[in-house]
Design a protein around this motif. Structure first.
Motif: not given
Length: 69
Positions: A40-47, A51-54, A56-68
């Motif tokens: 249960k702990f391991e599944n929670r950690r994976k989720k 979520k953190e990776q998602s 982070r990728s949203d934040r990076d995508r927003d940065k790319q839009k600003k510099h386009w």
């Protein structure tokens, strides 16, 4: 009953890469119950990691839009 089937107090911890405790709990029961809590702990950690990776990728995508130009 084998020793693993005897109820006893189990300490369950999930560590990060730096060996810092991320999650910790104590449970009284059989080894099966302790392993179930670990899963249960391991599944929670994976989720949380996904979520953190998602985020982070949203934040990076927003940065790319600003510099386009």
């Amino acid at each position: 009953m084998t020793s693993s089937e005897q109820p006893r107090n189990w300490k369950v911890q999930i560590l990060d890469a730096d060996n810092n405790v991320r999650m910790h709990a104590e449970v009284f029961g059989t080894e099966y119950k302790a392993k179930k809590l670990c899963r249960k702990f391991e599944n929670r950690r994976k989720k949380e990691a996904a979520k953190e990776q998602s985020l982070r990728s949203d934040r990076d995508r927003d940065k790319q839009k600003k510099h386009w130009f």
